[in-house]
Design an enzyme around this catalytic site. Structure first.
Site: not given
Ligand code: 15L
Length: 277
Positions: A31, A68-69, A71, A107-109, A132, A136
């Site tokens: 991290d 990492g990134g 979120s 992600s769901n996004h 975002y 992804k």
């Protein structure tokens, strides 16, 4: 015992995973932020937006969980550096270091602009709900190239929301418990036949918006269901939210330009502040 690199290990999801997977794997936790060690694990500080760091941390591991990134939805510059450049660096560093297996928590996004009255599976056309979400989708697309072109292996987990319990009505549909996400990640590390697969990172939620048959095909047997918390969660819900957020699966990400980051990165010091030290 396999050695697994987890990037973004100090964040919420990283911390749950390190706790759940500590007995099974040698964990190399990486991290930008410092991190409180859990049991036996190695900590390596790294900024994945720098290729030299990505090359250093991916050496000698059996698999990578690249968390990492950035979120949440946020400013383009942050997302570009952390999620687009960072993701490219990690996949490319893995290729150069001969690491074949990557678990990418997307992600769901990536599909947030599907309506809540739709049920979607892993084959639907992407519908990201912001910068975002686009980052992804970039990770999913890049993984697909690295699988087809270089023979690497990817499990893409479109995570809903990892938490010990669902926090609101929307999350009743997309919640995943720490032990269920750990099970999916373990499938990603161990399954012998993964080339490039997309699954949804949700528990066995009665209110799910996803047909997660691809995860079940790979052996996923979720232990939890958000329904257990439904009465309590719905009692807390306030009526009259943003109509766009209410209509789409991505919720507030579909309407807002910035969503508060639950685990913000440390602010970079200005040149003047660095000089003063
Ligand atoms: C995500 O992709 C985020 O990483 C997480 O912080 C939550 O905001 C989650 O989506 C969500 O949609 O609840």
């Amino acid at each position: 015992m396999k050695t697994i690199l987890i990037t973004g290990a100090a964040g919420d999801v990283g911390t749950h995973l390190r706790r759940e997977l500590a007995a099974k794997y040698n964990i190399r936790a990486s991290d930008l932020r410092s991190l409180k060690k859990i049991a036996k694990e190695t900590y390596v500080r790294a900024d994945v937006s720098k290729m030299a760091d990505a090359l250093r941390i991916t050496k000698g591991v059996d698999a990578i969980v690249h968390l990492g990134g950035y979120s949440v939805e946020g400013p383009w510059e942050g997302i570009l550096n952390a999620n687009i450049i960072g993701c490219y660096n990690m996949f490319e560093a893995a290729r150069r270091n001969g690491v074949k297996r990557i678990i990418f928590p997307t992600s769901n996004h990536a599909v947030g602009f599907y309506r809540r009255d739709e049920t979607i599976d892993h084959r639907v056309y992407i519908k990201p709900d912001g910068r975002y979400g686009v980052s992804k989708v970039f990770g999913e697309a890049l993984g697909s190239v690295y699988a087809d072109k270089y023979g690497m292996q990817f499990l893409m987990i479109r995570i809903g929301n990892v938490n010990p319990a669902p926090i609101d009505k929307r999350r009743l549909s997309i919640w995943i418990s720490p032990r269920d996400i750990a099970q999916l990640v373990t499938i990603g590390i161990e399954h012998p036949q993964i080339k490039f697969e997309i699954v949804y990172g949700i528990s066995a939620n009665k209110r799910a918006w996803y047909d997660n048959s691809n995860a079940f095909r790979l052996g996923y047997k979720p232990q939890d269901d958000s329904e257990k918390y439904a009465t309590e969660v719905l009692a807390r819900e306030r009526p009259g939210g943003d109509p766009i957020a209410e209509k789409y699966q991505g919720g507030v990400f579909c309407a807002a330009e910035e969503v508060p980051n639950p685990a913000p990165l440390p602010k970079k010091k200005s040149r003047a502040a660095r000089k003063r030290k």
